[in-house]
Design a protein around this motif. Structure first.
Motif, PDB file in Angstrom:
ATOM      1  N   ASP A 115       0.852  -1.184   0.000  1.00 55.41           N
ATOM      2  CA  ASP A 115       0.000   0.000   0.000  1.00 55.41           C
ATOM      3  C   ASP A 115       0.895   1.242   0.000  1.00 55.41           C
ATOM      4  O   ASP A 115       2.118   1.133  -0.028  1.00 55.41           O
ATOM      5  N   ALA A 172      -2.556  -3.132  -2.690  1.00 61.90           N
ATOM      6  CA  ALA A 172      -3.869  -2.792  -2.141  1.00 61.90           C
ATOM      7  C   ALA A 172      -4.784  -2.219  -3.221  1.00 61.90           C
ATOM      8  O   ALA A 172      -5.994  -2.454  -3.201  1.00 61.90           O
ATOM      9  N   ARG A 176      -8.328  -3.860  -4.246  1.00 67.88           N
ATOM     10  CA  ARG A 176      -9.608  -3.126  -4.288  1.00 67.88           C
ATOM     11  C   ARG A 176     -10.249  -3.246  -5.665  1.00 67.88           C
ATOM     12  O   ARG A 176     -11.452  -3.411  -5.786  1.00 67.88           O
ATOM     13  N   GLU A 179     -11.970  -6.436  -6.141  1.00 69.33           N
ATOM     14  CA  GLU A 179     -13.205  -6.529  -5.371  1.00 69.33           C
ATOM     15  C   GLU A 179     -14.284  -5.616  -5.954  1.00 69.33           C
ATOM     16  O   GLU A 179     -15.330  -5.417  -5.340  1.00 69.33           O
ATOM     17  N   ASP A 181     -13.956  -2.358  -6.489  1.00 68.61           N
ATOM     18  CA  ASP A 181     -13.780  -0.979  -6.055  1.00 68.61           C
ATOM     19  C   ASP A 181     -13.013  -0.236  -7.146  1.00 68.61           C
ATOM     20  O   ASP A 181     -11.922  -0.640  -7.519  1.00 68.61           O
TER      21      ASP A 181
END
Length: 182
Positions: A115, A172, A176, A179, A181
């Motif tokens: 991240d 990260a 996301r 998923e 996002d």
């Protein structure tokens, strides 16, 4: 190497940096004229170091180049130089040894971070030394070291985004995206 050949080589490295950062012609007015040659050489050196750390599919040539730079920077602290950028930089009282010691951290930042926090953490030691060198090379009003270090890290991470590939994108972000996002 004769001095005029060294100077031409120095100018070649600076020209390579100017080619990548043409907006310097607008920004250089904010750097005192007497400091511009040093600022340009320093920017070119940072480009050489980050290119070695981050460019190319295979990390090994860059690792070898950074090892060479580590040796070169140790030499600068002892009054020796081989690289033309040393014409403008080596004789300046800067923490060249500390920069040399920090290069493995720059090399380690090649790996994809989990991240943004990890991206900053990986560059923290290198960026802190960059701040020290810049303070020595380009004296200015004192400011907060941590904020300067983070500003250097942000600039380095931004410049990495301009390189081919997506290794600079933290895991990260991929997670996301996987998923759903955006």
């Amino acid at each position: 190497m004769p001095l005029d050949t060294d100077q031409a080589a120095l100018e070649s490295f600076v020209a390579k940096w100017r080619e990548r950062w043409p907006e310097w012609s607008v920004m250089e007015v904010f750097v005192p004229a007497a400091q511009r040659p040093v600022a340009l050489a320093w920017a070119a050196l940072l480009q050489e170091l980050t290119d070695a750390a981050w460019r190319g599919e295979d990390a090994r040539p860059g690792e070898a180049k950074l090892a060479w730079w580590q040796e070169e920077l140790h030499g600068w602290s002892l009054g020796r130089r081989r690289h033309p950028l040393g014409i403008a930089l080596q004789k300046r009282p800067a923490p060249w040894d500390a920069l040399a010691v920090a290069l493995p951290g720059l090399a380690a930042s090649r790996e994809r971070p989990r991240d943004m926090a990890e991206a900053y953490d990986r560059l923290a030691a290198f960026s802190a030394v960059v701040v020290e060198v810049e303070r020595a090379l380009l004296p200015a009003a004192p400011s907060m070291a941590e904020a300067e270090r983070d500003a250097v890290s942000a600039t380095l991470l931004q410049s990495r985004c301009m390189m081919p590939g997506d290794a600079h994108v933290p895991m990260a972000v991929f997670a996301r995206a996987g998923e759903g996002d955006p």
